[in-house]
Design a protein around this motif. Structure first.
Motif, short mmCIF file in Angstrom:
data_model
loop_
_atom_site.label_atom_id
_atom_site.label_comp_id
_atom_site.label_asym_id
_atom_site.label_seq_id
_atom_site.Cartn_x
_atom_site.Cartn_y
_atom_site.Cartn_z
N ILE A 70 -85.82 -85.03 33.53
CA ILE A 70 -84.76 -86.11 33.05
C ILE A 70 -84.24 -86.78 34.38
N VAL A 71 -83.85 -85.97 35.39
CA VAL A 71 -83.48 -86.45 36.80
C VAL A 71 -84.38 -87.41 37.26
N LYS A 72 -85.64 -86.94 37.33
CA LYS A 72 -86.67 -87.79 38.09
C LYS A 72 -86.83 -89.29 37.12
N LYS A 73 -86.58 -89.29 35.90
CA LYS A 73 -87.00 -90.44 35.19
C LYS A 73 -85.66 -91.45 35.27
N ALA A 74 -84.56 -90.57 35.33
CA ALA A 74 -83.09 -91.48 35.68
C ALA A 74 -83.25 -91.88 36.85
N ILE A 75 -83.92 -91.44 37.96
CA ILE A 75 -83.83 -91.88 39.22
C ILE A 75 -84.90 -93.04 39.29
N VAL A 76 -86.04 -93.07 38.64
CA VAL A 76 -87.04 -94.18 38.59
C VAL A 76 -86.47 -95.23 37.87
N ASP A 77 -85.63 -94.86 36.69
CA ASP A 77 -84.86 -96.14 36.21
C ASP A 77 -84.03 -96.97 37.22
N SER A 78 -83.25 -96.03 37.79
CA SER A 78 -82.33 -96.75 38.83
C SER A 78 -82.99 -97.53 39.80
N LEU A 79 -83.82 -97.05 40.32
CA LEU A 79 -84.63 -97.86 41.56
C LEU A 79 -85.28 -98.90 40.96
N GLY A 80 -85.72 -98.61 39.61
CA GLY A 80 -86.61 -99.95 39.06
C GLY A 80 -85.88 -101.20 38.96
N LYS A 81 -84.28 -101.00 38.48
CA LYS A 81 -83.36 -102.13 38.61
C LYS A 81 -83.64 -102.89 39.82
N ARG A 82 -83.38 -102.14 41.12
CA ARG A 82 -83.41 -102.82 42.23
C ARG A 82 -84.52 -103.13 42.75
#
Length: 386
Positions: free
Chosen positions: A121-133
């Motif tokens: 879950i944490v890995k997926k959330a970080i990927v989503d956060s980085l994806g926006k940038r």
């Protein structure tokens, strides 16, 4: 007319993680290098500082396990709360587009008890956060390592970023190990708990591969223990190379080569002494640590008012208890005769004092790895003032 202001360095909430029982030692070390602790709990001491604090803490801390950035804390009882809480943190300000970011985890007394699921879950959330940038969905992770840990305790989530890489006990001098070695971080803590000072003689009469004596020498010379290794944060964009160069130059300049140290590492086993000599040379302290073959029963120092810190065998394996008890008796007979010397012995044996032949003045509970031990402290008189 407007004047451009120089960019300000970020300020982080940092933790020096440590073995249980050593928090007070690490706290004192942080104070000595100019970072007063803001919070102390079992297993860590928290402080704040910029990128230079990351460099200096990694180079100078002797008894801490790691230095980590606290990225965020929040409550989570569901995977949705864990996902959204993680995603809301400022990951793009910390991780570049090519960052390699493995996620480890632990959970204790929390609703979310599946550690692998929390890591995903944490890995997926970080990927989503980085994806926006960075405007992408897949990250190849070919760059520097940014190790992340998700820790859940009573439903409170703490997300940290490891700046150290290999644990801080990896000084770079101990390439070989004897049986049941003591970690460099614990050895350094024992020397500091003894309150030994460089003007007094120091000895480890059961030295094994020499770790305690080497840590005493590094402390006596005021040599930063991390000078001979590198750290993950050295390769991060948020920690410029010049900052690390400056921190290392400062540490090099602080070494006291003018201090005369009287340190002896001795053991009866010639095999482990060959390791001790190798490690002493590798650590660069061969000029101030004497390595000698001698039975602890023959310990007879030429100078008074010294300090002994030692980690004898514990007798954890079946069949070893009688041999270890005999060793403790021999130690007691020899070391009790040195009336002006202070003696500090770490052992897991609850009956150590009985075989040593004397009740300790103080006793402190510590952990050597996962083994619960006591530091038995026999306090001799301080040398007279000159």
């Amino acid at each position: 007319m407007t004047v451009d202001q120089p960019p300000t360095s970020p300020t982080f909430t940092l933790q020096a993680t440590t073995a249980f029982g050593l928090e007070a030692v690490v706290k004192r070390e942080l104070e000595q290098i100019g970072y007063p602790p803001t919070r102390t709990e079992n297993g860590f001491v928290e402080f704040s500082g910029g990128p230079e604090a990351i460099a200096r803490a990694n180079l100078w801390l002797r008894s801490a396990d790691r230095v980590v950035i606290v990225v965020g804390r929040f409550q989570a009882e569901t995977f949705d709360e864990l996902f959204e809480g993680t995603k809301a943190l400022d990951w793009p300000d910390l991780l570049p587009e090519d960052a390699s970011f493995p996620v480890s985890g632990k959970s204790l007394k929390s609703t979310l008890s599946s550690v692998p699921a929390c890591q995903r879950i944490v890995k997926k959330a970080i990927v989503d956060s980085l994806g926006k940038r960075y405007k992408r969905e897949v990250f190849e992770e070919t760059g520097a390592r940014y190790s992340i840990e998700v820790s859940l305790l009573k439903d409170e989530v703490t997300l940290t970023l490891d700046t150290s890489g290999a644990g801080l006990h990896k000084r770079g001098y101990r390439m070989l190990t004897a049986a049941a070695p003591i970690r460099e971080t614990l050895a350094a803590a024992l020397v500091q708990l003894s309150r030994w000072q460089p003007h007094r003689p120091f000895a480890d009469p059961l030295c094994g591969s020499g770790t305690i004596a080497i840590e005493a020498a590094l402390l006596g010379r005021n040599q930063a223990p991390g000078l001979k290794r590198d750290f993950d944060a050295e390769y991060w964009d948020i920690c410029p190379t010049k900052m690390w160069d400056d921190a290392r130059s400062e540490a090099e300049a602080a070494i006291r080569t003018d201090v005369e140290l009287d340190i002896t590492a001795s053991d009866i086993d010639p095999e482990v002494l060959s390791l001790a000599r190798f490690h002493v040379k590798k650590a660069g302290v061969a000029d101030c640590v004497r390595v000698e073959q001698r039975d602890v029963a023959e310990f007879a120092p030429p100078r008074p008012y010294g300090c002994i810190v030692t980690n004898p065998p514990y007798g954890e394996r079946i069949g070893e208890k009688k041999q270890v008890d005999a060793l403790y008796r021999s130690m007691g007979e020899s070391l009790r005769a040195q009336r002006t010397w202070s003696v500090f012995v770490i052992s897991s044996a609850t009956d150590f004092e009985r075989f040593y032949g004397k009740r300790s003045d103080k006793k402190r509970k510590l952990y050597n790895g996962r083994i619960q031990t006591n530091l038995y402290q026999y306090l001799g008189p301080l040398p007279p003032r000159k």
